[in-house]
Every structure is written in structure tokens, then in C-alpha cells.
Design a protein around this motif. Structure first.
Motif, PDB file in Angstrom:
ATOM      1  N   GLU A  17       0.817  -1.215   0.000  1.00 37.83           N
ATOM      2  CA  GLU A  17       0.000   0.000   0.000  1.00 37.83           C
ATOM      3  C   GLU A  17       0.850   1.265   0.000  1.00 37.83           C
ATOM      4  O   GLU A  17       0.562   2.225  -0.722  1.00 37.83           O
ATOM      5  N   VAL A  18       1.903   1.274   0.808  1.00 42.51           N
ATOM      6  CA  VAL A  18       2.688   2.508   0.921  1.00 42.51           C
ATOM      7  C   VAL A  18       3.670   2.680  -0.235  1.00 42.51           C
ATOM      8  O   VAL A  18       4.025   3.812  -0.585  1.00 42.51           O
ATOM      9  N   ALA A 289      -2.537   2.692   6.419  1.00 50.58           N
ATOM     10  CA  ALA A 289      -1.095   2.716   6.698  1.00 50.58           C
ATOM     11  C   ALA A 289      -0.515   4.105   6.463  1.00 50.58           C
ATOM     12  O   ALA A 289      -0.931   4.831   5.560  1.00 50.58           O
ATOM     13  N   ASN A 290       0.457   4.446   7.284  1.00 51.14           N
ATOM     14  CA  ASN A 290       1.142   5.730   7.169  1.00 51.14           C
ATOM     15  C   ASN A 290       2.234   5.621   6.094  1.00 51.14           C
ATOM     16  O   ASN A 290       3.173   4.841   6.248  1.00 51.14           O
ATOM     17  N   GLY A 325      -1.961  19.530   9.419  1.00 54.81           N
ATOM     18  CA  GLY A 325      -2.914  18.736  10.196  1.00 54.81           C
ATOM     19  C   GLY A 325      -3.439  17.498   9.519  1.00 54.81           C
ATOM     20  O   GLY A 325      -4.323  16.829  10.062  1.00 54.81           O
ATOM     21  N   VAL A 326      -2.925  17.159   8.344  1.00 58.58           N
ATOM     22  CA  VAL A 326      -3.352  15.923   7.680  1.00 58.58           C
ATOM     23  C   VAL A 326      -2.495  14.779   8.216  1.00 58.58           C
ATOM     24  O   VAL A 326      -1.276  14.763   8.020  1.00 58.58           O
ATOM     25  N   ARG A 327      -3.134  13.848   8.908  1.00 56.00           N
ATOM     26  CA  ARG A 327      -2.384  12.773   9.562  1.00 56.00           C
ATOM     27  C   ARG A 327      -3.147  11.466   9.464  1.00 56.00           C
ATOM     28  O   ARG A 327      -4.374  11.447   9.441  1.00 56.00           O
ATOM     29  N   THR A 328      -2.402  10.369   9.427  1.00 57.18           N
ATOM     30  CA  THR A 328      -3.005   9.045   9.467  1.00 57.18           C
ATOM     31  C   THR A 328      -3.306   8.650  10.919  1.00 57.18           C
ATOM     32  O   THR A 328      -2.910   9.340  11.855  1.00 57.18           O
ATOM     33  N   THR A 337      -4.504   6.247   3.779  1.00 55.87           N
ATOM     34  CA  THR A 337      -3.255   6.280   3.017  1.00 55.87           C
ATOM     35  C   THR A 337      -3.434   7.101   1.745  1.00 55.87           C
ATOM     36  O   THR A 337      -2.602   7.944   1.400  1.00 55.87           O
ATOM     37  N   ALA A 338      -4.543   6.847   1.040  1.00 52.66           N
ATOM     38  CA  ALA A 338      -4.801   7.553  -0.216  1.00 52.66           C
ATOM     39  C   ALA A 338      -5.012   9.046   0.015  1.00 52.66           C
ATOM     40  O   ALA A 338      -4.530   9.877  -0.765  1.00 52.66           O
TER      41      ALA A 338
END
Length: 365
Positions: A17-18, A289-290, A325-328, A337-338
Motif C-alpha cells: 500500500e505505501v 497505513a502511514n 494537520g493531515v495525519r493518518t 493512506t490515499a
């Protein structure tokens, strides 16, 4: 245009994914900086092992040798023993291509809440000896299945291995704040650690602008928790560097943020770039996932390939997204993730537009 062939091994779990998320960012950066990155996928890992009984094909290493760099996601599966996943893929790559430096930067990122309550920013680098030390193949087991069953594992330290890690670390420290900390345990490990201490001290004496401090690894672990901002560059053996870098990443907020580079500094062989997190099978496939560790590793790859401006553009983009401020979920956010990746792509474009606008403004002189 500069062209580079990149071997891509997404591996297992969240690696699948990452890695695509990070490649999307790298491709956007490449377009803006007139680079050609040719990504060649290799579907090796635990699924390959379950089908073929090995983590990669017999000619896997010769195939990788044709590339300028290797971009790895993560390996590990509940269905495959850890020793098979590590010794069947990553360690052979590190040793065949003499990737004897494992470089792991650790820094405070704005917008990421860390468990350590401090106003002091953390900015350090761990230089891990990556080819020998405690991760040797020498040893074995005897009396299997009997009450007296035993196992022996030998640690191997050579003058070449220790000195080249110390040279790299000292040179790096000289380019930063001039402070080098050596992780040791010479009070308890009677042969290899005093040998490590002697060679590190001998090597660092060649760098007059670098101050060397040797710390026992247990005290250094406490130091990383209590006052990590006082550390600059840490040089450590294979095992000590592995443990300390995971601890340092956790102190800054999440192991999902941390990148690494497995370097052949001379460039005779391809180097490998990977996040330090594992395959995280418990969250794999959920889109949560980050990707920061993978993206940051991509920035390190660009830097290694000689594209400093492109690397800086990618790093400032994901740092700005975190600052906004955008965080997983692993760092207290809600972004998938997307969604995080899309925010980074938008920031890459926005920063490029700002740079063009700045160049087009008339001089105020």
C-alpha cells in the motif's frame, strides 16, 4: 534528463500500500525536476516464498544489480518464519551489495504529537554498521529436542567493518554539529565491545572537529528518552543500531514515520531504501497505513542519486502536509493512506507553483 533504474520490491502487508503511494509522489517530483525514474517491480516476498520455497529467485541478486537503487516496502508474514523473510531477502541484498551503512534520520515533525513532553526539537541521525556485528551467520544448535539442547550465535567485528562505519559517522557529524556518540557495552561484553571502542576512537581522532562520547547502550537508550535533543550523530553496531533507531522513531511519534537507507557509499553497487516499520499484517489492506516512512525513504534515495533539490522538495512537501494537520491514524489523525498521499501530491504542485511565481517576480532592488 537524468535517468535512473529503480528496482521496486513492495514485499508484504502494508508495503503493497505505501510503496505505490510513495512512487506516485516520486513520479510527480521527477516530472517537475526533469528526472527519469524507471521503476521495475519485483513481486518477491512472503507470497513468493509460499509458492517457491524462497523469498526471491536464484538469480534475484543479479537482477537487482542491474539497477541504480532498490526501493523496498516491508517483508514479513504470520505464515512465514521471520528468519526466512529476513535472511532470504533483505540480508542477502545488504551483504551482496556491500550496503555496510544503515542510515536512519530521526527528527521532530511539526504537526505530529510525540509521547515525549518537550519544547526542544529532535534532530539526530543513527549510523548503524550494517554487514556484520551481532547479525552473523556463525553459530548453530546442538542436541535438538533433548533436555540439554543449546544454541550458539557468534558476533563478528572486523577492523574494516568498524572503521568504515566510524569514518562515515564522523564525516557526517563534522558536517552537522560535530558531536558523535558511540553506542557500546564494553563493561559487560568483554571482547567485541572494547575492540569496537578502540577502533571508533582511533578513527574519530582523524576528525579534529568532532567530539566523541562513548555511552553504554542501556544508558544511551535512557538518554534517547530523557534528552534526545542533545544527541547529534550516533554510531552503533548492527544490533544496537537496530534497537536504538526503533526507540528513537517512537520517541518522535510513530515508527511509521521513520525512513532508512542501506548504503554502499562508494556507489559500486545499488543502495536500498526502505521505511523501518514492518509489514503490519494487522492493518494491511485497510488503507490506513502511514506512507511517510516510505515517502521519506524515497527522498533519501533521490539525495543518494544526486538530486538534492528534488529530495528537498519531496521532504518539505510531506512535512508541510503534516504541519497542516493531515495525519493518518497512527499519529492521531483520520486520513487514509490515499488521502494523505493526495495531500502530498497537491502540496508538491503548490510548492512548485510558488517557486515559479517567486522566480517570475521582478527584483525589489
Amino acid at each position: 534528463m537524468s535517468a535512473h533504474r529503480i528496482a521496486v520490491i513492495p514485499g508484504d502487508g502494508i508495503g503493497r500500500e505505501v510503496v505505490p503511494a510513495a512512487i506516485a509522489c516520486l513520479e510527480r517530483i521527477a516530472e517537475l525536476h526533469s528526472l527519469t525514474l524507471e521503476f521495475t517491480p519485483f513481486d518477491w516476498g512472503s507470497d513468493y516464498y509460499l509458492q517457491h520455497g524462497r523469498m526471491m529467485p536464484d538469480d534475484g541478486l543479479p537482477q537487482l544489480a542491474l539497477h541504480d537503487a532498490i526501493y523496498l516496502g516491508a517483508v514479513g508474514s504470520p505464515e512465514v518464519p521471520d528468519a526466512e523473510t529476513l535472511w532470504g531477502l533483505l540480508i542477502p541484498i545488504r551483504r551482496e551489495f556491500q550496503q555496510y551503512i544503515n542510515l536512519r534520520p530521526v527528527k521532530t515533525l511539526d504537526g505530529v504529537a510525540a509521547p515525549l513532553a518537550s519544547e526542544h526539537p529532535i534532530d539526530l541521525v543513527i549510523v548503524r554498521e550494517n554487514n556484520e556485528g551481532e547479525y552473523s551467520e556463525i553459530g548453530g544448535r546442538m542436541y535438538r529436542g533433548l533436555p540439554q539442547e543449546g544454541a550458539v550465535q557468534e558476533a563478528v567485528f572486523t577492523r574494516l567493518g568498524v572503521s568504515r562505519a566510524a569514518h562515515y559517522a564522523a564525516s557526517l557529524a563534522a558536517s552537522r554539529r560535530g558531536r558523535l556518540t558511540s553506542a557500546t557495552k564494553s563493561n559487560g561484553i568483554v571482547h567485541t565491545m572494547p575492540f569496537w571502542d578502540e577502533i571508533v576512537a582511533e578513527t574519530v581522532s582523524l576528525y579534529p572537529d568532532v567530539t566523541l562520547t562513548a555511552e553504554h547502550v542501556d544508558a544511551l537508550a535512557a538518554h534517547l528518552v530523557l534528552k534526545p535533543w542533545t544527541l547529534d550523530v550516533i554510531v552503533a553496531s548492527n544490533l544496537f543500531g537496530d534497537i536504538l533507531s526503533d526507540l528513537a522513531a517512537a520517541v518522535t511519534g510513530s515508527i511509521g514515520l521513520a525512513p532508512s537507507a542501506n548504503l554502499n557509499p562508494e556507489g559500486r553497487y545499488p543502495s536500498l531504501f526502505e521505511p523501518i516499520h514492518g509489514s503490519a499484517p494487522d492493518i494491511a489492506g485497510n488503507g490506513v497505513a502511514n506512507p511517510v516512512g516510505q515517502i521519506w525513504s524515497g527522498a533519501m534515495m533521490l539525495e543518494h542519486l544526486g538530486h538534492t533539490q528534488a529530495a528537498r522538495h519531496l521532504q518539505t512537501a510531506f512535512e508541510a502536509v503534516l504541519r497542516d494537520g493531515v495525519r493518518t491514524r497512527d499519529i492521531g489523525g483520520t486520513a487514509s493512506t490515499a488521502e494523505f498521499t493526495e495531500a502530498v501530491l497537491s502540496m508538491i504542485d503548490a510548492q512548485a507553483d510558488e517557486q515559479v511565481a517567486g522566480l517570475s517576480r521582478p527584483s525589489q532592488r
